[in-house]
Design a protein around this motif. Structure first.
Motif, short mmCIF file in Angstrom:
data_model
loop_
_atom_site.label_atom_id
_atom_site.label_comp_id
_atom_site.label_asym_id
_atom_site.label_seq_id
_atom_site.Cartn_x
_atom_site.Cartn_y
_atom_site.Cartn_z
N ALA A 7 6.12 8.28 1.52
CA ALA A 7 6.03 7.61 2.83
C ALA A 7 6.89 6.36 2.82
CB ALA A 7 4.58 7.25 3.13
N THR A 8 7.49 6.07 3.96
CA THR A 8 8.30 4.87 4.07
C THR A 8 7.75 3.90 5.10
OG1 THR A 8 9.74 5.96 5.67
CG2 THR A 8 10.42 6.04 3.35
N ASP A 9 6.69 4.32 5.80
CA ASP A 9 6.05 3.43 6.76
C ASP A 9 4.56 3.75 6.82
OD1 ASP A 9 5.63 5.60 8.66
OD2 ASP A 9 7.72 5.37 9.23
N LEU A 10 3.82 2.88 7.45
CA LEU A 10 2.37 3.00 7.48
C LEU A 10 1.92 4.25 8.23
CD1 LEU A 10 0.01 1.49 6.28
CD2 LEU A 10 -0.11 0.11 8.36
N ALA A 11 2.58 4.59 9.31
CA ALA A 11 2.21 5.79 10.07
C ALA A 11 2.35 7.05 9.23
CB ALA A 11 3.05 5.89 11.34
N THR A 12 3.38 7.12 8.42
CA THR A 12 3.58 8.28 7.55
C THR A 12 2.52 8.31 6.45
OG1 THR A 12 5.94 8.21 8.01
CG2 THR A 12 5.25 9.50 6.11
N LEU A 13 2.19 7.17 5.89
CA LEU A 13 1.13 7.12 4.88
C LEU A 13 -0.19 7.59 5.48
CD1 LEU A 13 0.09 6.50 2.06
CD2 LEU A 13 -0.18 4.11 2.77
N ILE A 14 -0.51 7.17 6.68
CA ILE A 14 -1.73 7.61 7.35
C ILE A 14 -1.71 9.13 7.50
CG2 ILE A 14 -2.99 7.57 9.55
CD1 ILE A 14 -1.91 4.60 9.80
N SER A 15 -0.60 9.66 7.94
CA SER A 15 -0.46 11.11 8.09
C SER A 15 -0.65 11.83 6.76
CB SER A 15 0.91 11.43 8.69
OG SER A 15 1.10 12.82 8.76
N GLN A 16 -0.10 11.27 5.70
CA GLN A 16 -0.23 11.88 4.39
C GLN A 16 -1.68 11.86 3.89
OE1 GLN A 16 2.74 10.22 1.79
NE2 GLN A 16 4.38 11.37 2.80
N LEU A 17 -2.38 10.77 4.15
CA LEU A 17 -3.79 10.72 3.77
C LEU A 17 -4.59 11.74 4.56
CD1 LEU A 17 -4.32 6.86 3.51
CD2 LEU A 17 -4.18 8.50 1.63
N ASP A 18 -4.26 11.88 5.85
CA ASP A 18 -4.92 12.89 6.68
C ASP A 18 -4.61 14.31 6.21
OD1 ASP A 18 -6.20 11.02 8.31
OD2 ASP A 18 -4.61 11.03 9.83
N THR A 19 -3.46 14.51 5.62
CA THR A 19 -3.09 15.81 5.05
C THR A 19 -3.81 16.04 3.72
OG1 THR A 19 -0.92 15.78 6.09
CG2 THR A 19 -1.15 17.17 4.14
N LEU A 65 0.83 -1.21 0.00
CA LEU A 65 0.00 0.00 0.00
C LEU A 65 0.86 1.26 0.00
CD1 LEU A 65 -2.88 -0.99 2.43
CD2 LEU A 65 -2.89 -0.96 -0.06
N ILE A 66 1.92 1.25 0.76
CA ILE A 66 2.83 2.40 0.79
C ILE A 66 3.41 2.64 -0.60
CG2 ILE A 66 5.05 3.24 1.66
CD1 ILE A 66 4.29 1.67 4.30
N ARG A 67 3.86 1.58 -1.24
CA ARG A 67 4.45 1.70 -2.57
C ARG A 67 3.44 2.22 -3.59
NH1 ARG A 67 6.27 -3.05 -2.67
NH2 ARG A 67 4.64 -4.04 -3.88
N ARG A 68 2.19 1.80 -3.48
CA ARG A 68 1.17 2.19 -4.45
C ARG A 68 0.58 3.57 -4.23
NH1 ARG A 68 -2.29 -3.43 -5.00
NH2 ARG A 68 -0.61 -4.61 -5.97
N TYR A 69 0.48 4.02 -2.98
CA TYR A 69 -0.32 5.21 -2.69
C TYR A 69 0.42 6.32 -1.96
CZ TYR A 69 -3.83 1.80 -3.90
OH TYR A 69 -4.53 0.83 -4.55
N ALA A 70 1.71 6.22 -1.79
CA ALA A 70 2.46 7.21 -1.00
C ALA A 70 2.57 8.56 -1.68
CB ALA A 70 3.84 6.67 -0.66
N TYR A 71 2.15 8.70 -2.90
CA TYR A 71 2.26 9.97 -3.63
C TYR A 71 1.06 10.88 -3.42
CZ TYR A 71 -1.05 7.77 -6.76
OH TYR A 71 -2.16 7.14 -7.26
N VAL A 72 0.04 10.42 -2.76
CA VAL A 72 -1.25 11.11 -2.72
C VAL A 72 -1.19 12.51 -2.13
CG1 VAL A 72 -2.06 10.16 -0.53
CG2 VAL A 72 -3.71 10.78 -2.28
N ALA A 73 -0.34 12.76 -1.17
CA ALA A 73 -0.29 14.06 -0.51
C ALA A 73 0.74 15.00 -1.13
CB ALA A 73 0.00 13.90 0.98
N GLN A 74 1.39 14.57 -2.19
CA GLN A 74 2.42 15.36 -2.84
C GLN A 74 3.49 15.81 -1.83
OE1 GLN A 74 -0.28 18.12 -4.96
NE2 GLN A 74 0.69 17.29 -6.78
N GLN A 75 3.89 14.89 -1.00
CA GLN A 75 4.95 15.09 -0.02
C GLN A 75 6.00 14.02 -0.29
OE1 GLN A 75 3.03 14.76 3.78
NE2 GLN A 75 1.98 16.71 3.58
N PRO A 76 7.13 14.11 0.37
CA PRO A 76 8.11 13.02 0.19
C PRO A 76 7.46 11.66 0.44
CG PRO A 76 9.08 14.81 1.42
CD PRO A 76 7.62 15.13 1.27
#
Length: 99
Positions: free
Chosen positions: A24-36, A11-22
């Motif tokens: 994500a390298t872990d699930l907590a960061t991906l969650i934060s990016q989705l929240d952003t 999921l991180i590999r597929r969706y980490a671009y959504v927040a247009q931030q660096p």
């Protein structure tokens, strides 16, 4: 035929671009990016932004779950929401903000 195992890393590999931030390298960061991303998409008038919040909630459940089965279920539920929405929403957001 073997089933593809859906992992947090997938999921991180597929969706980490959504927040247009660096990326994500872990699930907590991906969650934060989705929240952003969710309020940004909402402000841009993009439908489906609330599903990003829901996906983040599912990922949080997976992250903090103690049971492998429920973790897999929550990862799958998040993936289904993200798979349907993220690509189109990200393109629409970029077009709206002029990226």
């Amino acid at each position: 035929m073997t089933a593809t195992v859906l992992t947090a890393e997938t999921l991180i590999r597929r969706y980490a671009y959504v927040a247009q931030q660096p990326r994500a390298t872990d699930l907590a960061t991906l969650i934060s990016q989705l929240d952003t991303a969710a309020p940004r998409y909402e402000a841009a008038g993009i439908n489906g932004h609330e599903d990003l919040e829901t996906a983040a909630s599912y990922l949080d459940e997976a992250l903090h779950g103690t049971d492998e089965i429920s973790r897999d279920v929550f990862l799958g539920m998040a993936h289904e929401l993200l798979r349907r929405l993220v690509g189109d929403m990200t393109q629409e957001y970029r077009a709206t903000v002029g990226d």
